[in-house]
Design an enzyme around this catalytic site. Structure first.
Site, PDB file in Angstrom:
ATOM      1  CG  ASP A  58      -2.310   0.598   0.850  1.00 12.68           C
ATOM      2  OD1 ASP A  58      -2.373   1.840   0.680  1.00 12.68           O
ATOM      3  OD2 ASP A  58      -3.286  -0.158   0.723  1.00 12.68           O
TER       4      ASP A  58
ATOM      5  CD  GLU B  84     -10.121   4.317  -0.785  1.00 15.69           C
ATOM      6  OE1 GLU B  84     -11.065   4.395   0.021  1.00 15.69           O
ATOM      7  OE2 GLU B  84      -8.939   4.121  -0.445  1.00 15.69           O
TER       8      GLU B  84
ATOM      9  CG  HIS C 178      -4.566   2.394  -1.919  1.00 15.50           C
ATOM     10  ND1 HIS C 178      -4.751   2.590  -0.568  1.00 15.50           N
ATOM     11  CD2 HIS C 178      -5.770   2.627  -2.505  1.00 15.50           C
ATOM     12  CE1 HIS C 178      -6.011   2.920  -0.338  1.00 15.50           C
ATOM     13  NE2 HIS C 178      -6.644   2.958  -1.496  1.00 15.50           N
TER      14      HIS C 178
END
Length: 634
Positions: free
Chosen positions: A287, A412, A341
């Site tokens: 991440d 995202e 990420h």
């Protein structure tokens, strides 16, 4: 009153009195014995044939348990001549103690016999390949080692003389797939039959795959337990189980990027998954915070992205984890999240002459660019990004052997970040272009063939009008949004293959408050095991079965619990996951229409004890008093 010894004829009178007294004493003793026998038979539900109803020696237990009205009730040991431990009462009373509950017919004996780990042996009757045979032998070694570990929890001087241990012969037939890997199309069904034959117990396991046979061994292990009063392993004398899972994807996600977990903790998690028949370890390995995987194809990622040399997974360690999982019927699905990420792990492009591989890395203010610090996402127009991804994907497939399913990440994306660098293009078009090109890199990494299902996280990209542009033959969606969000339902209605991970039911990290002073930083209240168990998103609100169970529209592959690690690190993993993930395991395996009924509490408490005997440290369901008096707590 005249006393014996007074007056005339006292000898004859005294003799009559003595005879009368003796007769009364005999009658009183007989009456007491009859009453005691009747009381004991009532206590034991008239099941006097159970071989364990015998005097135990070498222990001084405080309590005994008796099966009455299909319930185990606790009584003071001092009041009873015949003692029975709680584990034995649970196994021999009315309710099955199997977890997850089998989906087919089950028949269990109410008698048990002593066994030893050393008395179990394996005989492979049929096997479609040498690989399957070798894996069966290794799985049997694991099975017997689990029994040895259980056996070691009592000392020799506590073992009672309850008879010689029975030999147990396990006869296995695998009549289907030659592939030992857990695949999307693996038939995990099995049939188990246990019965006495002469002086032996013989267990017959038939399956269409190695994974199915392994599940049969797992169920057989649940028919063996340690009796603490006898100081011996006991096994049911007979049983039949016909079983197969309802859903073919039953997963657990672990995030090792926010905080690092040791290889030992991961291995223990996989062991616990196998005990509950979960079949997918979704390893969210990277991440924006860290990239702990040291890859030969791109060593710079760990060099620049790991927390330090003590927080790295080597390829040898990954192979050991994959081997451990495969022998337990589990696939390891490694996810390197992209294009968002990502963080400092991708910052080395300019010095290597590759240009900017990522933008907005650790940009401030972070809250304008991402959900939590630090921010960063890949450069969708740098061709070197896709070359590196192809090498990464190829190495992951080689390490895990999982080539029919893959996870690209895809959650995202910050449109603001890309708009700063590519103001000539709609950021959503850039996102779609990145996904297509990443998929092409994956196909090249997989020998020119797309995996049967490539997963993306649900996002704005999986909403209309972009969802319709994703090829449903190639892509599947892991739906993490709340179950009542319209966009979560839209993915299902569009006919996309889906793995359900609803945040409002199956996120295990929720309920621990915000870890930041500003904004939320958490996902609401704690998800109890009861909430996890009772969540059935494939069932319509009207009470009918949803189209996900084989209908024409919904294509639900299964589900997955997610353990994100912002507020979790080494030492706390077991209690955070277990036994809650076990509740999900039964939901996805059996999908019983009933909720968390009384028998579910009892069986889950028994399963929690099994996990503890295997070295897992699960959280308690309730006070220990309730384990001893379960029906008083329900």
């Amino acid at each position: 009153m005249r006393r014996c010894g007074e007056g005339v004829g006292r000898g004859a009178y005294c003799a009559r009195v003595a005879r009368l007294r003796r007769a009364l004493l005999v009658l009183a003793a007989a009456a007491c014995s009859a009453a005691a026998l009747l009381y004991w038979r009532q206590q034991t539900d008239d099941r006097a044939t159970r071989p364990l109803h015998a005097l135990y020696t070498g222990v001084e237990p405080e309590w005994t348990w008796v099966c009455r009205n299909e319930r185990c009730e606790r009584l003071p040991a001092a009041e009873m001549q015949v003692l029975q431990s709680l584990p034995t009462c649970n196994m021999l009373c009315a309710s099955t103690q199997l977890w997850p509950q089998p989906t087919g017919p089950v028949s269990l004996a109410t008698a048990a016999v002593p066994v030893r780990a050393s008395t179990f042996s394996l005989h492979i009757i049929a096997s479609p390949s040498r690989d399957v045979s070798e894996h069966l032998e290794d799985a049997f070694s694991i099975f017997r080692e689990d029994l040895r570990s259980l056996e070691k929890q009592t000392s020799e001087n506590k073992r009672s003389d309850i008879g010689p241990p029975h030999e147990v012969l396990i006869r296995v037939s695998v009549n289907g797939s030659t592939d030992v890997r857990m695949r999307i199309d693996t038939d995990e069904s099995y049939k188990l039959s246990l019965r006495p034959e002469g002086t032996k117990l013989v267990a017959y396991i038939t399956a269409q795959s190695f994974c199915g046979a392994r599940h049969g061994l797992e169920t057989l292990s649940q028919l063996v337990w340690l009796d603490p009063y006898a100081g011996s392993l006991l096994a049911l004398e007979a049983a039949t189980v016909d079983d197969a899972p309802k859903f073919r994807y039953r997963g657990l996600l672990l995030d090792t990027a926010r905080n690092y977990f040791s290889v030992g903790e991961i291995l223990r998690t996989i062991d616990a998954m196998a005990a509950c028949k979960l079949n997918t370890f979704h390893w969210h390995i990277s991440d924006s915070q860290s990239f702990p995987l040291r890859l030969n194809s791109a060593p710079q990622l760990a060099q620049h992205g790991a927390y330090g040399p003590g927080a790295v997974y080597t390829t040898d360690e990954v192979r050991a984890i994959v081997r451990r999982a495969r022998l337990r019927g589990i696939r390891v699905l490694i996810e390197v999240d992209a294009p968002a990420h990502v963080g400092r792990a991708w910052s080395w492009g300019p010095q290597a002459g590759l240009g900017h591989l990522a933008y907005c890395v650790e940009v401030e203010p972070w809250s304008a660019y991402c959900g939590e610090p630090p921010c960063g996402q890949l450069n969708p127009r740098n061709p070197h990004v896709y070359e590196i991804l192809q090498r990464i994907y190829a190495e992951i497939i080689d390490l895990t052997g999982v080539d029919d399913i893959f996870h690209l990440g895809g959650d995202e994306v910050s449109e603001r970040c890309w708009s700063q660098y590519f103001n000539d293009t709609d950021p959503m078009d850039l996102w779609m272009d990145f996904t297509v090109r990443a998929m092409q890199a994956l196909e090249r990494a997989n020998g020119g063939k797309a995996p049967e299902m490539t997963l993306l996280w649900s996002s704005r990209l999986t909403r209309s009008p972009y969802l319709e542009r994703l090829e449903s033959k190639k892509f599947g969606v892991q739906v993490w949004g709340a179950s009542r969000w319209p966009e979560s339902r839209a993915v299902l209605d569009a006919g996309m293959r889906s793995v359900i991970s609803h945040v409002d039911a199956w996120y295990l990290d929720c309920g621990f408050g915000s870890w930041r002073d500003s904004s939320d930083g958490h996902c609401g209240p704690y998800r109890s095991w009861q909430q996890i168990y009772e969540h059935r998103p494939w069932v319509e609100e009207t009470g009918g079965v949803g189209m996900g169970m084989g209908g024409e529209s919904w294509r639900i592959e299964g589900g997955e619990a997610c353990q994100w690690s912002e507020q979790l690190a080494a030492g706390g993993l077991d209690a955070r996951i277990w036994p809650r993930a076990a509740a999900l395991a039964e939901r996805l395996w059996a999908d019983r229409a009933e909720g968390a009924a009384a028998d579910v509490y009892l069986r889950l408490d028994t399963q929690r004890t099994r996990l503890a005997t295997r070295g897992v440290r699960p959280a308690p369901l309730w006070p220990r008093w309730c384990t001893h008096n379960p029906h008083a707590c329900l």
